[in-house]
Design an enzyme around this catalytic site. Structure first.
Site, short mmCIF file in Angstrom:
data_model
loop_
_atom_site.label_atom_id
_atom_site.label_comp_id
_atom_site.label_asym_id
_atom_site.label_seq_id
_atom_site.Cartn_x
_atom_site.Cartn_y
_atom_site.Cartn_z
CB CYS A 257 39.09 45.81 43.26
SG CYS A 257 38.55 45.38 44.91
N PRO A 258 39.69 48.70 44.90
CG PRO A 258 39.80 49.72 47.04
CD PRO A 258 40.67 49.28 45.85
#
Length: 81
Positions: A18-19
């Site tokens: 992430c992200p």
């Protein structure tokens, strides 16, 4: 478990956290024609919620299916507009 969804393109973001799976998914979807389906291959377990949440709040895309395939999470996103 395999999917019954026919993907037009595949995006491999395995090993990224992430992200980045969502960032790269968004970029790849922007290049698709309407009606095309992007298969996203990810290893980040958080991508299940991240991709689903992004698709839910983004106009012009629909999350068609998510499949857990061992250590790989397969997300199928359709460009609808």
């Amino acid at each position: 478990m395999s999917s019954t969804v026919e993907a037009t393109e595949t995006l491999d973001v395995r090993g990224e956290n992430c992200p980045m799976p969502v960032v790269k998914t968004r970029q790849a979807v922007d290049d698709l024609a309407s009606g095309a389906v992007l298969e996203v291959l990810a290893t980040d377990p958080g991508s299940l919620n991240d991709v689903a949440g992004w698709a839910e709040t983004t106009d012009g895309v629909t999350l068609v299916e998510q499949v857990e395939d061992g250590d790989v999470y397969r997300h199928y996103v359709e460009r609808t507009a």
